[in-house]
Motif scaffolding. Sequence first.
Motif, PDB file in Angstrom:
ATOM      1  N   ILE A  78      19.120  10.057   0.072  1.00  0.00           N
ATOM      2  CA  ILE A  78      20.466  10.085  -0.732  1.00  0.00           C
ATOM      3  C   ILE A  78      21.215   9.589  -0.167  1.00  0.00           C
ATOM      4  O   ILE A  78      22.236   9.414   0.199  1.00  0.00           O
ATOM      5  CB  ILE A  78      20.242   9.551  -2.308  1.00  0.00           C
ATOM      6  N   ASN A  79      21.932  11.158   0.428  1.00  0.00           N
ATOM      7  CA  ASN A  79      22.934  11.665   0.932  1.00  0.00           C
ATOM      8  C   ASN A  79      23.485  11.166   2.055  1.00  0.00           C
ATOM      9  O   ASN A  79      24.486  10.557   2.367  1.00  0.00           O
ATOM     10  CB  ASN A  79      22.669  12.854   0.339  1.00  0.00           C
ATOM     11  N   VAL A  80      22.256  10.754   2.892  1.00  0.00           N
ATOM     12  CA  VAL A  80      22.860  10.585   4.371  1.00  0.00           C
ATOM     13  C   VAL A  80      22.488   9.105   4.487  1.00  0.00           C
ATOM     14  O   VAL A  80      23.641   8.541   5.307  1.00  0.00           O
ATOM     15  CB  VAL A  80      21.242  10.539   5.472  1.00  0.00           C
ATOM     16  N   LEU A  81      22.396   8.022   3.279  1.00  0.00           N
ATOM     17  CA  LEU A  81      22.449   7.307   2.828  1.00  0.00           C
ATOM     18  C   LEU A  81      23.882   6.567   2.663  1.00  0.00           C
ATOM     19  O   LEU A  81      24.620   5.787   3.683  1.00  0.00           O
ATOM     20  CB  LEU A  81      21.183   6.139   2.161  1.00  0.00           C
ATOM     21  N   ARG A  82      24.178   6.745   1.548  1.00  0.00           N
ATOM     22  CA  ARG A  82      25.744   6.858   0.877  1.00  0.00           C
ATOM     23  C   ARG A  82      26.448   8.142   1.942  1.00  0.00           C
ATOM     24  O   ARG A  82      27.620   6.973   1.723  1.00  0.00           O
ATOM     25  CB  ARG A  82      25.533   8.156   0.024  1.00  0.00           C
ATOM     26  N   ASN A  83      26.459   8.812   3.474  1.00  0.00           N
ATOM     27  CA  ASN A  83      27.179   8.491   3.869  1.00  0.00           C
ATOM     28  C   ASN A  83      27.397   7.962   5.158  1.00  0.00           C
ATOM     29  O   ASN A  83      28.937   7.745   5.686  1.00  0.00           O
ATOM     30  CB  ASN A  83      27.058  10.126   4.761  1.00  0.00           C
ATOM     31  N   LYS A  84      26.171   7.312   5.737  1.00  0.00           N
ATOM     32  CA  LYS A  84      26.341   5.916   6.174  1.00  0.00           C
ATOM     33  C   LYS A  84      26.680   4.363   5.647  1.00  0.00           C
ATOM     34  O   LYS A  84      27.693   4.304   6.404  1.00  0.00           O
ATOM     35  CB  LYS A  84      25.046   5.208   6.498  1.00  0.00           C
ATOM     36  N   LEU A  85      26.735   4.624   4.506  1.00  0.00           N
ATOM     37  CA  LEU A  85      28.121   3.517   3.748  1.00  0.00           C
ATOM     38  C   LEU A  85      29.270   4.024   3.722  1.00  0.00           C
ATOM     39  O   LEU A  85      30.220   3.740   3.760  1.00  0.00           O
ATOM     40  CB  LEU A  85      27.253   3.133   2.464  1.00  0.00           C
ATOM     41  N   ASP A  86      29.288   5.310   3.291  1.00  0.00           N
ATOM     42  CA  ASP A  86      30.989   5.812   3.285  1.00  0.00           C
ATOM     43  C   ASP A  86      30.768   6.958   4.286  1.00  0.00           C
ATOM     44  O   ASP A  86      30.926   8.035   3.492  1.00  0.00           O
ATOM     45  CB  ASP A  86      31.105   5.711   1.836  1.00  0.00           C
ATOM     46  N   GLN A 111      14.716   5.926   9.674  1.00  0.00           N
ATOM     47  CA  GLN A 111      14.316   5.137   8.346  1.00  0.00           C
ATOM     48  C   GLN A 111      16.211   4.782   8.266  1.00  0.00           C
ATOM     49  O   GLN A 111      15.895   3.456   7.652  1.00  0.00           O
ATOM     50  CB  GLN A 111      13.771   6.497   7.105  1.00  0.00           C
ATOM     51  N   ILE A 112      17.263   5.592   8.955  1.00  0.00           N
ATOM     52  CA  ILE A 112      18.198   4.972   8.422  1.00  0.00           C
ATOM     53  C   ILE A 112      19.283   4.508   9.535  1.00  0.00           C
ATOM     54  O   ILE A 112      19.002   5.566  10.679  1.00  0.00           O
ATOM     55  CB  ILE A 112      19.310   5.793   7.171  1.00  0.00           C
ATOM     56  N   SER A 113      19.345   3.507  10.356  1.00  0.00           N
ATOM     57  CA  SER A 113      20.058   3.300  11.263  1.00  0.00           C
ATOM     58  C   SER A 113      21.125   2.348  11.200  1.00  0.00           C
ATOM     59  O   SER A 113      21.376   1.306  10.541  1.00  0.00           O
ATOM     60  CB  SER A 113      19.350   3.367  12.466  1.00  0.00           C
ATOM     61  N   ILE A 114      22.352   2.753  11.931  1.00  0.00           N
ATOM     62  CA  ILE A 114      23.134   1.347  12.825  1.00  0.00           C
ATOM     63  C   ILE A 114      23.056   0.311  13.667  1.00  0.00           C
ATOM     64  O   ILE A 114      23.043   1.125  14.880  1.00  0.00           O
ATOM     65  CB  ILE A 114      24.436   1.864  12.452  1.00  0.00           C
ATOM     66  N   VAL A 115      22.682  -1.035  13.507  1.00  0.00           N
ATOM     67  CA  VAL A 115      23.506  -1.553  14.922  1.00  0.00           C
ATOM     68  C   VAL A 115      24.062  -2.396  14.930  1.00  0.00           C
ATOM     69  O   VAL A 115      23.899  -3.474  13.679  1.00  0.00           O
ATOM     70  CB  VAL A 115      21.722  -1.997  14.611  1.00  0.00           C
ATOM     71  N   LYS A 231      17.746   6.317 -18.307  1.00  0.00           N
ATOM     72  CA  LYS A 231      18.323   5.785 -16.700  1.00  0.00           C
ATOM     73  C   LYS A 231      18.633   6.912 -16.056  1.00  0.00           C
ATOM     74  O   LYS A 231      20.068   7.884 -16.851  1.00  0.00           O
ATOM     75  CB  LYS A 231      19.713   5.025 -17.445  1.00  0.00           C
ATOM     76  N   ILE A 232      18.921   6.762 -14.949  1.00  0.00           N
ATOM     77  CA  ILE A 232      19.679   8.139 -13.936  1.00  0.00           C
ATOM     78  C   ILE A 232      20.228   7.229 -12.682  1.00  0.00           C
ATOM     79  O   ILE A 232      19.536   6.125 -12.188  1.00  0.00           O
ATOM     80  CB  ILE A 232      18.391   8.740 -12.861  1.00  0.00           C
ATOM     81  N   CYS A 233      21.223   7.611 -12.456  1.00  0.00           N
ATOM     82  CA  CYS A 233      21.832   7.618 -11.599  1.00  0.00           C
ATOM     83  C   CYS A 233      22.192   8.631 -10.939  1.00  0.00           C
ATOM     84  O   CYS A 233      23.199   9.695 -11.393  1.00  0.00           O
ATOM     85  CB  CYS A 233      23.638   6.965 -12.300  1.00  0.00           C
ATOM     86  N   ILE A 234      22.410   8.490  -9.669  1.00  0.00           N
ATOM     87  CA  ILE A 234      22.047   9.325  -8.491  1.00  0.00           C
ATOM     88  C   ILE A 234      23.065   9.490  -7.191  1.00  0.00           C
ATOM     89  O   ILE A 234      23.004   7.949  -6.361  1.00  0.00           O
ATOM     90  CB  ILE A 234      20.704   9.830  -7.883  1.00  0.00           C
ATOM     91  N   CYS A 235      24.101  10.127  -7.581  1.00  0.00           N
ATOM     92  CA  CYS A 235      25.345   9.664  -5.790  1.00  0.00           C
ATOM     93  C   CYS A 235      25.795   8.406  -6.020  1.00  0.00           C
ATOM     94  O   CYS A 235      26.867   7.706  -5.599  1.00  0.00           O
ATOM     95  CB  CYS A 235      24.826   9.818  -4.956  1.00  0.00           C
ATOM     96  N   GLU A 236      26.278   7.651  -7.347  1.00  0.00           N
ATOM     97  CA  GLU A 236      26.254   6.424  -7.485  1.00  0.00           C
ATOM     98  C   GLU A 236      25.948   5.813  -7.026  1.00  0.00           C
ATOM     99  O   GLU A 236      26.698   4.784  -6.378  1.00  0.00           O
ATOM    100  CB  GLU A 236      27.858   6.476  -7.923  1.00  0.00           C
ATOM    101  N   LEU A 237      24.513   5.512  -6.278  1.00  0.00           N
ATOM    102  CA  LEU A 237      24.067   4.605  -5.201  1.00  0.00           C
ATOM    103  C   LEU A 237      23.091   4.276  -5.644  1.00  0.00           C
ATOM    104  O   LEU A 237      22.689   3.516  -5.544  1.00  0.00           O
ATOM    105  CB  LEU A 237      24.156   5.345  -4.012  1.00  0.00           C
ATOM    106  N   LEU A 238      21.944   4.772  -6.064  1.00  0.00           N
ATOM    107  CA  LEU A 238      20.576   4.496  -6.680  1.00  0.00           C
ATOM    108  C   LEU A 238      21.178   4.997  -8.046  1.00  0.00           C
ATOM    109  O   LEU A 238      20.952   5.127  -8.808  1.00  0.00           O
ATOM    110  CB  LEU A 238      19.767   6.077  -6.320  1.00  0.00           C
ATOM    111  N   PHE A 239      20.435   3.096  -8.755  1.00  0.00           N
ATOM    112  CA  PHE A 239      20.147   3.435 -10.357  1.00  0.00           C
ATOM    113  C   PHE A 239      19.266   3.014 -10.379  1.00  0.00           C
ATOM    114  O   PHE A 239      18.126   2.407 -10.280  1.00  0.00           O
ATOM    115  CB  PHE A 239      21.165   2.275 -10.417  1.00  0.00           C
ATOM    116  N   CYS A 240      18.617   3.525 -11.597  1.00  0.00           N
ATOM    117  CA  CYS A 240      16.727   3.586 -12.330  1.00  0.00           C
ATOM    118  C   CYS A 240      16.961   3.508 -13.650  1.00  0.00           C
ATOM    119  O   CYS A 240      18.179   4.177 -14.017  1.00  0.00           O
ATOM    120  CB  CYS A 240      16.631   5.143 -11.262  1.00  0.00           C
TER     121      CYS A 240
END
Length: 244
Positions: A78-86, A111-115, A231-240
């Motif tokens: 989650i933290n790596v993906l958020r860093n890629k997004l922001d 699993q996470i890449s920018i192309v 309800k759980i929200c992690i890093c304001e990115l993953l909503f459960c």
Amino acid sequence: MQQFKRLGGDKRIGKFTEWNKSDENYCIYCGDVAETRDHVPSKTFLLEPYPDNLPTISACERCNNGFSSDESYVASYINVLRNKLDPKFCNEKTYNALKRDRRLKDLLDSQISIVDQKIHFSFDKDKFENVIIKLAKGHAGFEFDHIDLDGVPTLWYDWKFNLDENEIENFNMIPSLDIMPEAGARVSNRIVVGTNPENDESIIFLDWVDVQQGIYRYLVYFDEDYNISVKICICELLFCIIKI
């Protein structure tokens, strides 16, 4: 107004949700004798300095240690993906952890890449669902003294960028209480009294618990069928949303 009554009436309930060194405790996840306490949420999902008085529940060593690998994967992902997004978002704790765990870093890189300036990602759904349900059981146990070792939770989760404004608004909505929590449940301390703007009548509701702003928040509540949901929200990115 009716009051919620837990199913089963297990007289050991406090021995699952409270830790007593002088008594036998039981694991909230599997029901075996608990030798340890587990933070809810795990510190893996939080930044240092950690919040004061972080909740703990009883857990056996097997469960407490058994979730660690999956939690490290999910939190790091989650933290790596958020860093890629922001790119402005940088979790130094995750960065240092991945420096020590080369295998996990290589997995996340695959699993996470920018192309072509577009993010491509995939993830291990089994690990994600295992961890999300584990977190929900911990929150429901701590807040509502709710234990159900045999039930099968239902789970929905998605990334913020896949949701529209209405879906995000509905997720963040604070439901009013039509049934009171059981007497003595910790969540009773979180009950808020307000006024309905449509008719000026008093309403009561349970508010979100902001464990760490922008990093982790959760809400334990009764759904429309009077079942306990989380309800759980992690890093304001993953909503459960998990129905226990």
